[in-house]
Design a protein around this motif. Structure first.
Motif, PDB file in Angstrom:
ATOM      1  N   GLN A  54       9.791  14.566 -44.611  1.00 13.11           N
ATOM      2  CA  GLN A  54       9.160  14.982 -43.352  1.00 13.11           C
ATOM      3  C   GLN A  54       8.961  16.501 -43.360  1.00 13.11           C
ATOM      4  O   GLN A  54       7.871  16.994 -43.044  1.00 13.11           O
ATOM      5  N   ALA A  55      10.002  17.220 -43.725  1.00 11.49           N
ATOM      6  CA  ALA A  55       9.907  18.684 -43.780  1.00 11.49           C
ATOM      7  C   ALA A  55       8.887  19.124 -44.826  1.00 11.49           C
ATOM      8  O   ALA A  55       8.091  20.046 -44.597  1.00 11.49           O
TER       9      ALA A  55
ATOM     10  N   GLY B 255      17.111  18.882 -39.466  1.00 11.13           N
ATOM     11  CA  GLY B 255      17.876  18.011 -40.357  1.00 11.13           C
ATOM     12  C   GLY B 255      19.268  17.775 -39.800  1.00 11.13           C
ATOM     13  O   GLY B 255      19.784  16.650 -39.825  1.00 11.13           O
ATOM     14  N   PHE B 256      19.864  18.830 -39.264  1.00  9.51           N
ATOM     15  CA  PHE B 256      21.194  18.728 -38.682  1.00  9.51           C
ATOM     16  C   PHE B 256      21.183  17.744 -37.498  1.00  9.51           C
ATOM     17  O   PHE B 256      22.003  16.826 -37.418  1.00  9.51           O
TER      18      PHE B 256
ATOM     19  N   GLY C 255       6.721   9.317 -41.235  1.00 11.93           N
ATOM     20  CA  GLY C 255       7.103   9.347 -39.827  1.00 11.93           C
ATOM     21  C   GLY C 255       6.976  10.696 -39.145  1.00 11.93           C
ATOM     22  O   GLY C 255       7.776  11.033 -38.280  1.00 11.93           O
ATOM     23  N   VAL C 256       5.942  11.485 -39.513  1.00 13.39           N
ATOM     24  CA  VAL C 256       5.644  12.706 -38.766  1.00 13.39           C
ATOM     25  C   VAL C 256       4.368  12.443 -37.976  1.00 13.39           C
ATOM     26  O   VAL C 256       3.399  11.911 -38.522  1.00 13.39           O
ATOM     27  N   GLU C 257       4.372  12.814 -36.680  1.00 11.31           N
ATOM     28  CA  GLU C 257       3.178  12.581 -35.866  1.00 11.31           C
ATOM     29  C   GLU C 257       2.046  13.516 -36.291  1.00 11.31           C
ATOM     30  O   GLU C 257       2.282  14.624 -36.748  1.00 11.31           O
TER      31      GLU C 257
ATOM     32  N   ARG D 251       9.972  12.833 -34.738  1.00  8.06           N
ATOM     33  CA  ARG D 251      10.397  12.358 -36.057  1.00  8.06           C
ATOM     34  C   ARG D 251      11.567  11.386 -35.996  1.00  8.06           C
ATOM     35  O   ARG D 251      11.703  10.517 -36.865  1.00  8.06           O
ATOM     36  N   HIS D 252      12.450  11.578 -34.984  1.00  8.83           N
ATOM     37  CA  HIS D 252      13.707  10.854 -35.025  1.00  8.83           C
ATOM     38  C   HIS D 252      13.600   9.319 -35.002  1.00  8.83           C
ATOM     39  O   HIS D 252      14.294   8.646 -35.770  1.00  8.83           O
TER      40      HIS D 252
END
Lengths: 334, 334
Positions: free
Chosen positions: A212-213, A242-243, B146-148, B164-165
């Motif tokens: 994602q990042a 991420g945390f 899974g990133v909008e 993202r979560h």
């Protein structure tokens, strides 16, 4: 005149030069409007001419005139009178992505291309530029996992194999590194087989969090959003993300671990759950940072920031997450 | 006149309607060239007018005239005399990707947009269309994990977390499925801990092989290369590629397994190596098919073919590869 254009291929792939066409309507600045109109009367029947380019005696581009301006000019005006002066121009050796950032707010149908001395050497249609960019950007997701930019659905399978395979061997080599980490803790896994069950969970979470990042960072680079000096801020943001993501998914994973360990009558279900949680939080935070860092590092090394980025990233996240998870277990569980 | 344009947002996001501007130069077919030229004399000073649109008495688009044609026409000609008849037009409810496939070979600077009755309701600049497409395509790699689409590097971290979560929780849930497979074979892993060492290798290879197929398929869909009825051929090609790639990487992995098993004095190193090879070949072939099948299936279900595709894919490849690998080991190793 066409010979210059036969040599288009002299410009490297991925540059503006490769997309150039010959500029057909080029006039000296002293040309009268009625002369230019007469001169183009035939040409417009068979060629799509959008702009008239005005050059000085050394072929340097000094202005641009649209037919709209010719229509409303006096017949005896010179092109110098009606032209837009010092027009924006691209350079032939510009990378397409850099060119895109220059033209994205301009929306001209055609852009002149000039060499370093501002001599007009070609034109590029905005739509060709954008079409080419769409082609380039659409290759990125594949590039991340080792697919060449040229591969299409119609590419023959042997050719696809030749392109894709070396990256899979690299991926295998990096997977061996992750396997070596698990191997180091073989005794621990031997004692607590439940750890082996959670290896794919941890690996999958870190890989997805990192990707994602990675995707957001790559997109920022592609769309030209990432300014110099923002790298540290971006990595800090991805560490935080991420945390937070790791804490929330780590909680669920820890509950799962606790339930399984209890069902299997393991003597320390609480400790196993805690290790799962800590490993997940720390690994996801590190994966976020790594996701942002990999394309930035690739670019700094002069490579395409997308190429095999996902392969490099998952190696890093696998090694870190497994070392943390199994290391904590080896240390804390008797 | 601007009120129609205030309602742009009435068109769904991702459609041509959202990108429309008001057409400023619209005339009846009987208008004389000199009348049109006079009428636009002021407007061209402050508005970028590229084409003149010609409509009938019911506002239906019947032709397009460029300034180039006005310049070379006789002053008493009507617009109907000089216009290009039945011009190409987009529809406001067209998806951007579909519109792109229509315009990609046309390269006009501006496209008229007409409703189902061919009434002219707006214009869209080609560059805006292409720019928007670049924005959409650049979101795909993120979409897969899974990133909008709306997330950029500048998106605040809490907003990014919110977007993202949920996908990471889905990823966790699907990872539990893979973990359950490993859990089923816990006794086997307990007997042969070396298997645990190879789980990340197998998982990583299948995931990368599948993601190559996924990326190429998605790109084909994006660039409009995939015709109806080609899905089966594409999946067959990816099966073959997965088989070949799996055989070559499987060989290397099998040699690694053999070496490790021999070093650790396992009684059946040859059998372990064979199992590794067979599991790798079969899993990679299946991963290739799954990589092509996931976006095609998502599209058939009416979803965006990229959305979370990598999450669905890696679940499938993890489950299949681990069941094969551990299942074979449980069956064949005493």
């Amino acid at each position: 005149a066409g010979e210059q254009w036969l040599e288009d291929s002299a410009w490297p792939e991925g540059t503006v030069g490769r997309l150039m066409e010959e500029p057909v309507a080029v006039f000296a600045a002293g040309t009268r409007v009625h002369e230019a109109v007469d001169a183009l009367r035939d040409a417009v029947r068979h060629t799509l001419i959008t702009y008239i380019y005005v050059v000085d005696t050394s072929d340097r581009l000094v202005g641009v005139v649209a037919f709209r301006e010719l229509l409303y000019a006096a017949a005896d005006d010179t092109l110098a009178d009606v032209m837009v002066r010092s027009p924006f121009a691209l350079k032939p050796d510009m990378e397409l992505f850099d060119a895109m950032h220059e033209v994205v707010t301009r929306h001209y149908p055609v852009y002149p291309v000039c060499d370093d001395d501002r001599r007009l050497i070609g034109v590029v249609r905005g739509s060709v530029l954008f079409e080419q960019q769409a082609y380039e950007i659409s290759a990125q997701a594949g590039s991340m996992v080792g697919v060449e930019k040229e591969e299409r659905t119609a590419t023959p399978w042997l050719r696809a194999l030749k392109f894709r395979h070396p990256w899979l061997q690299l991926n295998l080599f990096t997977a061996f590194i992750a396997a070596a980490v698990v191997g180091t803790f073989q005794d621990t896994v031997n004692r607590i087989v439940l750890l082996a069950v959670f290896i794919p969970v941890l690996s999958g979470q870190c890989s997805n969090t990192g990707c994602q990042a990675l995707a957001v960072t790559l997109r920022g680079m592609t769309l030209g959003e990432l300014r110099a000096g923002q790298a540290a801020a971006l990595m800090a943001k991805e560490a935080l993300l991420g945390f937070a993501n790791g804490a929330l998914t780590g909680l669920v994973a820890a509950i799962g671990m606790f339930a399984l360990a209890t069902m299997q009558h393991h003597p320390q279900p609480g400790m196993l759950a805690s290790i799962t949680f800590v490993a997940m939080v720390a690994s996801c935070a590190i994966s976020g940072v790594a996701g942002a860092a990999v394309p930035l590092a690739l670019k700094r090394l002069g490579a395409d920031p997308a190429t095999a980025s996902s392969i490099f990233l998952t190696t890093a996240t696998d090694v870190v997450s497994m070392a943390l998870f199994l290391g904590l277990a080896a240390w804390l569980i008797a």
